[in-house]
Design an enzyme around this catalytic site. Structure first.
Site, PDB file in Angstrom:
ATOM      1  N   GLY A   7       0.769  -1.239   0.000  1.00 29.83           N
ATOM      2  CA  GLY A   7       0.000   0.000   0.000  1.00 29.83           C
ATOM      3  C   GLY A   7       0.798   1.286   0.000  1.00 29.83           C
ATOM      4  O   GLY A   7       0.255   2.353   0.307  1.00 29.83           O
ATOM      5  N   LYS A  28       4.115   0.912  -4.627  1.00 33.81           N
ATOM      6  CA  LYS A  28       5.147   0.172  -5.378  1.00 33.81           C
ATOM      7  C   LYS A  28       4.790   0.060  -6.852  1.00 33.81           C
ATOM      8  O   LYS A  28       5.636   0.264  -7.723  1.00 33.81           O
ATOM      9  CB  LYS A  28       5.323  -1.233  -4.789  1.00 33.81           C
ATOM     10  CG  LYS A  28       5.837  -1.280  -3.367  1.00 33.81           C
ATOM     11  CD  LYS A  28       6.137  -2.697  -2.916  1.00 33.81           C
ATOM     12  CE  LYS A  28       4.913  -3.599  -2.955  1.00 33.81           C
ATOM     13  NZ  LYS A  28       3.864  -3.176  -2.014  1.00 33.81           N
ATOM     14  N   THR A  43       2.741   1.920  -8.716  1.00 35.97           N
ATOM     15  CA  THR A  43       2.842   3.228  -9.375  1.00 35.97           C
ATOM     16  C   THR A  43       4.294   3.566  -9.670  1.00 35.97           C
ATOM     17  O   THR A  43       4.632   4.038 -10.767  1.00 35.97           O
ATOM     18  CB  THR A  43       2.225   4.321  -8.487  1.00 35.97           C
ATOM     19  OG1 THR A  43       0.837   4.037  -8.281  1.00 35.97           O
ATOM     20  CG2 THR A  43       2.357   5.688  -9.130  1.00 35.97           C
ATOM     21  N   ASP A  47       3.604  -9.671  -7.739  1.00 33.63           N
ATOM     22  CA  ASP A  47       2.649  -9.449  -6.645  1.00 33.63           C
ATOM     23  C   ASP A  47       1.355 -10.192  -6.965  1.00 33.63           C
ATOM     24  O   ASP A  47       0.764  -9.971  -8.024  1.00 33.63           O
ATOM     25  CB  ASP A  47       2.378  -7.949  -6.505  1.00 33.63           C
ATOM     26  CG  ASP A  47       1.548  -7.605  -5.278  1.00 33.63           C
ATOM     27  OD1 ASP A  47       0.917  -8.519  -4.709  1.00 33.63           O
ATOM     28  OD2 ASP A  47       1.525  -6.427  -4.896  1.00 33.63           O
TER      29      ASP A  47
END
Length: 379
Positions: free
Chosen positions: A48, A51, A53, A75
């Site tokens: 959150g 990462k 972006t 992820d």
């Protein structure tokens, strides 16, 4: 974060080890983007913190300088599809509006389809899984090994990894050590039981299976060593830490950097997202406004502007409180890392970063130098 923890960050990950002088600690990612020797760039941190972006933005900037770029998401949440408003799969897909930037989303969960999958019908093959599973996490390490080997064979100029939260990423980076330990254990068993195995080979008339088995072991061992060498080569691999100015995120960043230091993995960039920067305040004094209002006879106008001033004061209190809180952690980040890292502070934006236009704008900001905005009360 204790003083001992702070002091344990090794200089081996500093800019000096990557050829940067003390005067080149720019607060931007220009040197990262311009470093054409890099093949693997890992972007990681707590969940959150931005990462995806950041990794998308780095990939966009690299696409302007490199022949071919792959953005690879490990992820399980796979936010890259949402970021670009485009569906990606486990195969490289060209991102819309680009001719050299690709993206793929892979599942790093253990699958039986690894390089160590064995034919369970054969007698000796049943022994190996039992030996391997005596090492916790070895199944995941095998999957990581196959993944990294396939990535190593890809013909892209540079690969940007959008990684899972810290714990998962550390396991990915640690897999060569675990795998080499397990394989070394098997090789030692082979040496100790060499005579017995020769008898078994003659008894089962299955010499080729035994030789093939240990050929696989030696192959995986060599592959792990090769990937580990890539991880530890600062000219080929680097890690970008992403955080926000909050306690848990800063603490996890410190833990991540310490682990990278232990594994001799280069890390010289930290991106701090969601930073509240100072506003260009209008030349307005609220007390003067109140004095002027007292001279106005119209009660309705007075009531309206009093309410407006009250709400403005509330917003100002929230803004200042947020700035002070962030400054506490920005000060820690500055004290801990400013001598060895490029620290890039990215502003809190009013809109979420989705779509190519927003990602491109964000990526440009990564290249712009910005001072770490410490609130004056914290100086």
């Amino acid at each position: 974060m204790s003083e001992d923890e702070s002091n344990s960050v090794s200089c081996s990950l500093s800019l000096e080890s990557d050829g940067y002088s003390d005067e080149e600690y720019d607060t931007n990612l220009n040197k990262l983007i311009e470093n054409e020797s890099l093949n693997w760039i890992f972007v990681g941190g707590k969940g959150g913190v931005g990462k995806t972006t950041t990794s998308c933005s780095i990939a966009v900037q690299l696409s302007k300088r490199r022949e071919s770029v792959l953005l690879l998401s490990t992820d399980p949440a796979h936010n890259t599809s949402d970021a670009f408003n485009q569906k990606f799969t486990n195969q490289p897909t060209l991102i819309n509006s680009f001719d050299n930037l690709y993206c793929m989303e892979i599942d790093t969960n253990y699958s039986e389809n690894t390089a160590f999958k064995l034919n369970k019908k054969e007698m000796f093959d049943n022994i190996l899984p039992e030996l391997l599973h005596s090492f916790p996490g070895i199944d995941e390490a095998l999957c990581f090994a196959e993944l990294m080997q396939s990535i190593k064979n890809m013909k892209y100029s540079v690969i940007v990894f959008d990684t899972a939260p810290t714990g998962h990423t550390l396991r990915l980076l640690a897999f060569p050590d675990l795998l080499k330990k397990a394989l070394g254990y098997l090789i030692n068993i082979r040496e100790k039981l060499k005579g017995t195995l020769n008898v078994l080979k003659n008894f089962t008339n299955n010499e080729m299976e035994f030789d093939s088995l240990y050929e696989k072991i030696n192959h995986l061992n060599a592959m792990s060593s090769s990937i580990q060498a890539n991880f530890q080569n600062p000219m080929k691999t680097t890690f970008v830490c992403v955080c926000i100015p909050e306690f848990l995120s800063v603490y996890e960043t410190e833990r991540l950097i310490q682990e990278l230091t232990k594994k001799n993995i280069s890390c010289y960039n930290i991106v701090v997202n969601q930073v509240v920067f100072p506003l260009d305040s209008p030349n307005v004094n609220l007390e003067n406004c109140k004095n002027l209002l007292s001279q106005i006879k119209n009660e309705q106008i007075q009531s309206y502007f009093n309410d407006l001033i009250s709400k403005t004061e509330e917003l100002e209190d929230v803004y200042i409180s947020r700035r002070k809180l962030q400054s506490k952690y920005l000060t820690q980040i500055k004290n801990l890392y400013s001598n060895d890292f490029h620290i890039v502070c990215m502003p809190q934006l009013k809109n979420e970063i989705r779509g190519l236009n927003n990602i491109s704008s964000f990526s440009e900001m990564l290249l712009q130098s910005k001072d770490i905005p410490i609130y004056k009360d914290n100086l």
